[in-house]
Design a protein around this motif. Structure first.
Motif, PDB file in Angstrom:
ATOM      1  N   HIS A  26       0.717  -3.584  -5.944  1.00  0.00           N
ATOM      2  CA  HIS A  26       0.471  -2.536  -4.955  1.00  0.00           C
ATOM      3  C   HIS A  26      -0.877  -1.879  -5.199  1.00  0.00           C
ATOM      4  CE1 HIS A  26       2.670  -0.513  -8.253  1.00  0.00           C
ATOM      5  NE2 HIS A  26       1.812   0.469  -8.036  1.00  0.00           N
ATOM      6  N   THR A  27      -1.299  -1.172  -4.171  1.00  0.00           N
ATOM      7  CA  THR A  27      -2.511  -0.378  -4.235  1.00  0.00           C
ATOM      8  C   THR A  27      -2.171   1.007  -3.704  1.00  0.00           C
ATOM      9  OG1 THR A  27      -4.863  -0.328  -3.665  1.00  0.00           O
ATOM     10  CG2 THR A  27      -3.363  -1.112  -1.954  1.00  0.00           C
ATOM     11  N   TRP A  28      -2.927   1.995  -4.136  1.00  0.00           N
ATOM     12  CA  TRP A  28      -2.622   3.377  -3.783  1.00  0.00           C
ATOM     13  C   TRP A  28      -3.532   3.883  -2.669  1.00  0.00           C
ATOM     14  CZ3 TRP A  28       1.741   4.538  -6.032  1.00  0.00           C
ATOM     15  CH2 TRP A  28       2.028   4.040  -7.296  1.00  0.00           C
ATOM     16  N   TYR A  44       7.101  -0.327  -5.229  1.00  0.00           N
ATOM     17  CA  TYR A  44       6.496   0.127  -6.487  1.00  0.00           C
ATOM     18  C   TYR A  44       6.592  -0.945  -7.570  1.00  0.00           C
ATOM     19  CZ  TYR A  44       6.392   4.843  -4.529  1.00  0.00           C
ATOM     20  OH  TYR A  44       6.124   5.935  -3.753  1.00  0.00           O
ATOM     21  N   TRP A  96       0.882  -1.164   0.000  1.00  0.00           N
ATOM     22  CA  TRP A  96       0.000   0.000   0.000  1.00  0.00           C
ATOM     23  C   TRP A  96       0.916   1.208   0.000  1.00  0.00           C
ATOM     24  CZ3 TRP A  96      -0.085   3.924   3.639  1.00  0.00           C
ATOM     25  CH2 TRP A  96      -1.161   4.815   3.577  1.00  0.00           C
ATOM     26  N   HIS A 151       1.150   5.440  -0.149  1.00  0.00           N
ATOM     27  CA  HIS A 151       0.602   6.803  -0.140  1.00  0.00           C
ATOM     28  C   HIS A 151       1.619   7.623  -0.942  1.00  0.00           C
ATOM     29  CE1 HIS A 151      -0.849  10.659   0.989  1.00  0.00           C
ATOM     30  NE2 HIS A 151      -1.712  10.184   1.876  1.00  0.00           N
ATOM     31  N   LEU A 152       1.401   7.681  -2.243  1.00  0.00           N
ATOM     32  CA  LEU A 152       2.362   8.252  -3.185  1.00  0.00           C
ATOM     33  C   LEU A 152       2.769   9.671  -2.810  1.00  0.00           C
ATOM     34  CD1 LEU A 152       3.914   7.762  -5.817  1.00  0.00           C
ATOM     35  CD2 LEU A 152       1.939   8.683  -7.038  1.00  0.00           C
ATOM     36  N   TRP A 196      -4.572   7.683  -5.188  1.00  0.00           N
ATOM     37  CA  TRP A 196      -4.723   7.644  -6.641  1.00  0.00           C
ATOM     38  C   TRP A 196      -5.763   6.638  -7.104  1.00  0.00           C
ATOM     39  CZ3 TRP A 196      -4.700   9.857 -11.020  1.00  0.00           C
ATOM     40  CH2 TRP A 196      -4.751   9.109 -12.196  1.00  0.00           C
ATOM     41  N   PHE A 242      -6.484  13.027  -5.854  1.00  0.00           N
ATOM     42  CA  PHE A 242      -5.038  12.985  -6.040  1.00  0.00           C
ATOM     43  C   PHE A 242      -4.527  14.327  -6.575  1.00  0.00           C
ATOM     44  CE2 PHE A 242      -1.322  12.020  -8.698  1.00  0.00           C
ATOM     45  CZ  PHE A 242      -0.525  11.341  -7.805  1.00  0.00           C
TER      46      PHE A 242
END
Length: 179
Positions: A151-153, A147, A119, A121-122, A156, A164
């Motif tokens: 993965h999941t955001w 990355y 997971w 948090h970009l 986004w 976002f």
């Protein structure tokens, strides 16, 4: 625990990067957790929650004490947690389960689909990696590892990019990076 006291399971995850570094709010988490540690944590949390007759969702956080290798309980929260998208991606919808149990008087179904990954948090990860690069001293390959895996955001979504975009625009014009 459900309203009848049954433990339905859990979803272990490990915080890989935090802000501030090493003790703060999670910005990257992963499902890769040692199974022996998971069992120890689960038994401990179940015993504590049963002792106080707690019902509902709980999020327990532990830290591994490097001095003696023992797990130390940091806190138990009775609310959804920041990384909620990680178990959700794996098919475990805690909010739905709570609703089924309390509002619908149904036995909640745990539907883990087996997905495992990270997971991210970009916004928080990129900004804070730059801000704390000296403290964290992560090699580029280690930084990029989450990355490169499934993965999941945190924010986004191609279906709804507005949150976002808003988050990044506010950062660019109003304030420094934060989680």
């Amino acid at each position: 625990r459900t309203t009848d006291g049954e433990f339905l399971g859990g979803f272990p995850m490990r915080k890989l990067r935090k802000t501030p570094p090493f003790f703060g709010v999670c910005r990257v988490a992963h499902t890769d957790v040692c199974s022996e540690l998971v069992q120890a944590m689960r038994e401990s949390v179940e015993a504590m929650l049963a002792a106080i007759d707690y019902r509902g969702m709980a999020n327990a956080e532990f830290k591994l004490d490097q001095r003696d290798g023992r797990l130390r309980l940091m806190e138990i929260n009775a609310r959804p947690f920041l990384m909620q998208g990680l178990p959700l991606r794996a098919g475990i919808a805690y909010a739905r389960m709570a609703w089924q149990d309390v509002a619908m008087s149904e036995r909640p179904a745990v539907r883990d689909n087996g997905w495992r990954g990270a997971w991210i948090h970009l916004h928080a990860d990129i900004g804070n990696a730059l801000a704390y690069r000296r403290q964290e001293a992560l090699p580029l390959a280690e930084y990029l590892r989450p990355y490169r895996m499934p993965h999941t955001w945190a924010v986004w979504s191609a279906r709804d990019p507005k949150p976002f975009i808003l988050q990044w625009s506010r950062t660019a014009f109003l304030r420094p990076f934060s989680s």
